[in-house]
Structure formats: C-alpha cells, structure tokens
Scaffold this active site. Sequence first.
Site, PDB file in Angstrom:
ATOM      1  N   ASP A 112       0.861  -1.171   0.000  1.00 50.08           N
ATOM      2  CA  ASP A 112       0.000   0.000   0.000  1.00 50.08           C
ATOM      3  C   ASP A 112       0.911   1.239   0.000  1.00 50.08           C
ATOM      4  OD1 ASP A 112      -2.138   1.686  -0.003  1.00 50.08           O
ATOM      5  OD2 ASP A 112      -3.194   0.730   1.645  1.00 50.08           O
TER       6      ASP A 112
HETATM    7  C1  BGC Z   1      -5.117   3.054   0.182  1.00 49.01           C
HETATM    8  C2  BGC Z   1      -5.354   1.959  -0.815  1.00 49.01           C
HETATM    9  C3  BGC Z   1      -5.234   2.478  -2.222  1.00 49.01           C
HETATM   10  C4  BGC Z   1      -3.892   3.158  -2.390  1.00 49.01           C
HETATM   11  C5  BGC Z   1      -3.676   3.683  -3.792  1.00 49.01           C
HETATM   12  C6  BGC Z   1      -3.886   3.878  -0.119  1.00 49.01           C
HETATM   13  O1  BGC Z   1      -3.795   5.005   0.671  1.00 49.01           O
HETATM   14  O2  BGC Z   1      -5.020   2.508   1.480  1.00 49.01           O
HETATM   15  O3  BGC Z   1      -6.617   1.385  -0.610  1.00 49.01           O
HETATM   16  O4  BGC Z   1      -5.405   1.458  -3.145  1.00 49.01           O
HETATM   17  O5  BGC Z   1      -3.815   4.236  -1.478  1.00 49.01           O
HETATM   18  O6  BGC Z   1      -4.449   4.775  -4.065  1.00 49.01           O
END
Ligand code: BGC
Length: 765
Positions: A310
């Site tokens: 993430d």
């Molecule tokens: C979130 C994810 C997301 C990623 C990309 C993160 O902050 O937790 O769910 O896919 O960002 O945007």
Amino acid sequence: MNKKISTLMACTLIAGTVYAQKVAPAIPSDPTIEKKIEKLIKKMTLEEKIGQMCEITIDSVTDMSSPGDFKLCPAKLDNVIGNYKVGSLLNVPLSLAQTKEKWAEAIKIIQDKSMESMGIPCIYGVDQIHGTTYTRGGTMFPQGINMAATFNRELVRYAAEICAYETKACCIPWNYAPVVDLGRDPRWARMWEGYGEDCYVNSEMGKAAVLGFQGNDPNNIGEYHVAVSMKHYMGYGVTISGKDRTPSSISDIDMREKHFAPFLETVRAGALSVMVNSGLNNGVPFHANKELLTGWLKEDLNWDGMIVTDWADINNLHVRDRVAESKKEAIKMAINAGIDMSMVPYELSFCDYLKELVNEGEVSMERINDAVSRVLRLKFRLGLFDKPYWDITKYDRFASPEFAAVALQAAEESEVLLKNNDNILPLAKNTKILLTGPNADNMRCLNGGWSYSWQGHKADECAQDYNTIREAFENKFGKENIIYSAGVNYKTEAGSSYWAEYTPKIEDAVKAAAKADVIVACIGENSYCETPGNLTDLNLSANQKELVKALAATGKPVVIILNQGRPRLIGDIEPLAKAVINISLPSNYGADALANLITGDANFSGKLPFTYPSLINSLTTYDYKPCENIGQMDGNYNYDSVLDLQWPFGYGLSYTTYKYSNLKVDKPVFAPADELTFTVDITNAGKVKGKESVLLYSSDLYASISPDNIRLRNFDKVELNPGETKTVTFKLKASDLAFVGADNKWRLEKGDFRITCGTEKLIVN
Ligand code: BGC
C-alpha cells in the site's frame, strides 16, 4: 419451530491444516507465458528488474505548471521511465477524475515511452472501488457495504464487469478492488469499502467481483476485463483504537478462520494481485510479515500472483513503525518478506537502495527474479506486451443506460428498511414532505470517499447530472409537495473536516414542518476516506440529533434516512421516528432508488451486512461468543452480559412478509466427507411482489474452543409474487462447518449443529 432431527454420531476430526499444505496452483500456469518470462528475465539488467518492482504516482510525472489541466511532463517521464525503468504508475492525476479521452491520451504516452525505453509495458493502476469512480461520466455503483446488503452475487459480478469495461475504456488495465476487509468495527473509517462484517459474505462477494472484473480466464484477461488487486491483506479493519492504520491484536485463530477467508477464496477464483494491509498486528507490520506474505499466500496456496504494497508502506517500516533503522533496511525487510512491487510512490531511492542491497547480497537475485516474474506474469496475462494501449472508441457502451439501470437496481436492493411503524411507508405521491437534514441535497454524501477524488469532496461538482435526494423527491412527489429546509449543513469550505457543520438553523426546519404531512430527515455523515475519516465519537452529531428531536416534538411523523459509511449511534432518536431507512452510501442513483422505494414503486429487499450497535460499549458482531450475551447467573455474584443492539446482522424489512417453512436436510447424520443439501420453502405471504434474501446459518453447539454464537453459511435471493412459494436449495460441505482450533488447525468436531433459516431451525449432527 424447533425440530431435533437426530442424535449423536461420531465425526472424524480433520487433523492437520488444510492451508499449510501445498494445494493445486490457484491459477494454472500458462507454459507459453512462463517461457516468455524466462526468456525476458535472462535479457534484463538488474536496473530493469528493479524498475519493474517500483510503482510511482502519476503526479510525479505530471506537469504541475497548469494544475487545472492534466499534462504529463516529458522530462519527468524521461527520468522515471527512461532512466529508472519504472514499471508501474498509479492514481488519479491532480486528485480529480479525468475524462476517458484524457486517460487514454496519457496512457498512450506512458506506454510509448515504456516500450521505447525497455520493451516492457507499464501497468497502470487505479482505485475504482465502486464503479468507474475516477473517470468523468463513468457508471458509479453503491459502495461495498451496500453491495453486500443486496445479498445478490449476480449484481456484484455484473457491477464489476461494467466497471472493468469502463476502466478498459480509459486504457487502464488494473484496479485496486475489490475490497474484502471485514468491517467488524463500526468506528473504522473504511468500514463502508468492504462487504460488511462477515467473512463468508466477503468471500462470496469478493469471488463474484473477481470474476466480474477479470472474466473466467486469469491467464488471458480479455479486452473487456481488468486485473484485480484484492485488498488489504489482511485484518485491516479491526484496529484496537478503531482508527485507521493503528495497531491490531488479531489472534491466529481469527486471522486464519476469518480475515484470511476472503483472500483464500478470491485467490482460488483467480485473483491476480493482492495489496497489503498498511497496519501492524501484535507489533509486526504486515509489510514485513514473511509468514503471511510468502508463507500463507504464495507457498501454502501455490499462488503465482503479485503482491503490491500500500501507499508508502515500505518506508513506513522505518519512519512510522520503526522496525527498520533506515529506509534501506525497510526495503530489505519488505522485499525479503515477499513484497513484489513497492507503491513508493513519490521518489526513486527505492531503486537505488534495492540495487545496493542486491549487490551487497542482502537481497538475493533469486528473490528479485521471483518478484519480477510475478510482475511480468501479470503484464503478460493482461496482454499488455501485445497491446500496451488500444482504441477506446469501440467502448461505446461506456455510461450507457443499460449500465445505469444496473446501478439503480443495485441501489434499490441495497437500501435497508429498518423500521416501519404503522406501515407509514410507502408514502402516497401527494404527501407533503418536509425534507431536512444535511444529507438531503448533495451528491457528496450519497457517494462517500473514492468518488471523483480520494475524499469524495468534489462529487457535487462532478455529479451534477445525477439527483440528490431533494431532486429525486421533487421528481417523484412533484416540486409543490417538497418543502426543503436542511436545519443542519456540513461545511463546504476547502480544508474543512468532513464532520464540520455550520451553526444549525433548527428553528427554520421546525417552522417549515408546519406545512408538511411527514418529515423526512436525511442524516448521517459527509464523505471521507482512510485516516482523515477517523472518528472520536460514534454517536451521530449532536446538531443532527437535536434537529430530529426538535422536529419530532412537532408531532408530525418523522422518517429517518441514514446516509453514512458506518452505523453512527442513534439510540436516543430512533424511538422518535416512525420509520428508519439505512441507505449507507448508495452513490449516484441512490436518491432515485430511495424515491422509488419510499413510494412503493420498488420494494425493499436489502438486509444489514453488519450489526448496528446502539451503545458505544456494546460493539459486537453477529458471530460473537456465547459469553458476550448471557443472562444473569445464579447466586451472590450475579454476573451478566447482555448485548444491546440497535438492529442485528441480516435484518431488513419489506412491504411484504415472507413465511419460511419445511427446512430439511438430506443427511441429518453426516460424516466429514459428506455434502449436505438443505431445502427450505419461502412464501410471499403479503400483497406485493418482493425479493427475499434467504440466509442459512449454523451454530456449533459445543466445541473445544468456545464456538461462535452463529455463522452464516450460505445465502440466496429469490423473487416472489404475492402468494407464491419457492423452494431454495443450499449445498454445504461438512467441512464448511469446521473452525480453527486452539492449535491453529482447521477442525470438524463431532456433535450437534443447529441450522437456522428465517424462522426455521433444525439440528444436525
Ligand atoms: C489506500 C489503498 C489504495 C492506495 C492507492 C492507499 O492510501 O489505502 O486502498 O489502493 O492508497 O491509491
């Protein structure tokens, strides 16, 4: 009716764990693809390999000189793709949804650059978690929590299929969806993204979504499908504090039996990639957990898919969680734990440090080759080498009325009628309505986060073509019948917290109520997402409660509409309402759906996929342990523990009633290898047509660890005309009744199980 079907029989205990053993490949590997990977890897330099493992946000290659107009910056692209050979980009540019043409134009430039620099296409990923959320005009579906309330797998699959089609219409091949985090704590700011609190519902809806997004052949994702990234692996939704990205303390039993379940099932259904939970469990960040990443996911499941981090989470091992003394140490930990791609996302030192680590022998070439193979495999499976981009004009069903009809149906099936005293609903179309509350006249609240922008705060600008509740009610009841006075409003100034409200004007709403027959109070939450959505009090805002109290004091009947991402506590105002409808986050067609439902043009069929609490110290889930809900024990120390819920999991009313009868099982006495077939008759005993979600539960009466009170084992949805009866059949493997025991192994223990379905109960053993 309680039917004891038979008595005890011996069941063999299943020894050993199912998942610790090697199983058949989750996705059968394609020898042609494998040969291509092998050949390519032999030719690649270390820098090129590391570049494939790096993912950068689009803003890092965007020309920031004209913030209103998205343009790539050639010099930045030269560095990121030309120089560093970065293999993946993500996110929505300039934090705002783009047209599909803009998307396609940018992706073409990115792909031309990638092919020219290294002959390997880039893989672009976005968060279209509830429909085509980052593309102007795309079809948006209700959020995950709503899709779960439909208990309709087909709808989930179809919605994912439409989203995949529309994502491909933007030249984007990879979606960070579906979300299968169990929403087991209503304090959590992301509860609405997944399919509710239950692991079976998340597994079933997750599988349906994977098939919808990817199609049936994971080795060959066709032109109308995209690759998924299941997220967030795993146990993300149950932090101790209830706040996002704070520590959890999940037991091994719960991890294996519940949080792992949707990942296991979706991987078996062909999910091509997985994104890791940002948090930490018992002090160990998930991004550094080799046992869970490499052990459980890659080795035990024999899964050849790709694991992506993430946002910034390798660096977080150093700067936030302090398990790594440096950025470089963090990279070593994460890559050695099994991470294949780092969502860095702003700079490129990941590549430099990883190269050093390989040269120093801290990360093996074997690990690098494995990670790169997984990235390349995903790109081959997507067909990106042959077609890094494509002609989007042929995607002429983008935003078609056919897709909109599915989104409307999903919204209708997802809104839950929780109370309807004296059958106040449906409302006649000439009812004079006072429409009030901060959620009555905006698109932002209907959509929630991940809608046009991360926090969903641009929805009123971007979703003008759709109806707010006020507009939908004006269309349905006639403008002359709708009196609008919000009473409370959320702040709209840039930078305001999602929960901030202006000084209320409750008196105005009370005055306006004088001319109304019925008061419809649209209350709940404004949009938010992730950590900015953290909460310190689960109670509904004091202003909104005051509004409902003051309006109820007028003596006019009050209908409460709950438009929120998590169940805010309303125990003190619920008794003041004649009717309550929980619409959660139904998105762009949610208000039209509500207007159809509230007038009886459509019938309610949604059921809660979570437990609605009534008091802050009584947060629980439906699969609680028996000691969480027992009456007083005898004697001097008359301990008790009684749950006090607002509404239970699986609850939902309709304009008709359903009678359950004849619950039967073919093998009341069964052995571990058996498959059981249950049948139950459902009759529409009312006067209107409806759809009923039929939920089949089991309770293990006694077990070697305190058994869950009850567990959902299957569900189906049937449509019934008045007076009609249908027989619903459920197949259950005996092993579906197993649980994870104290030794962390799956067990099926002899003894009785109570099976319940609607009002019907029976005991099998
Ligand atoms: C979130 C994810 C997301 C990623 C990309 C993160 O902050 O937790 O769910 O896919 O960002 O945007």
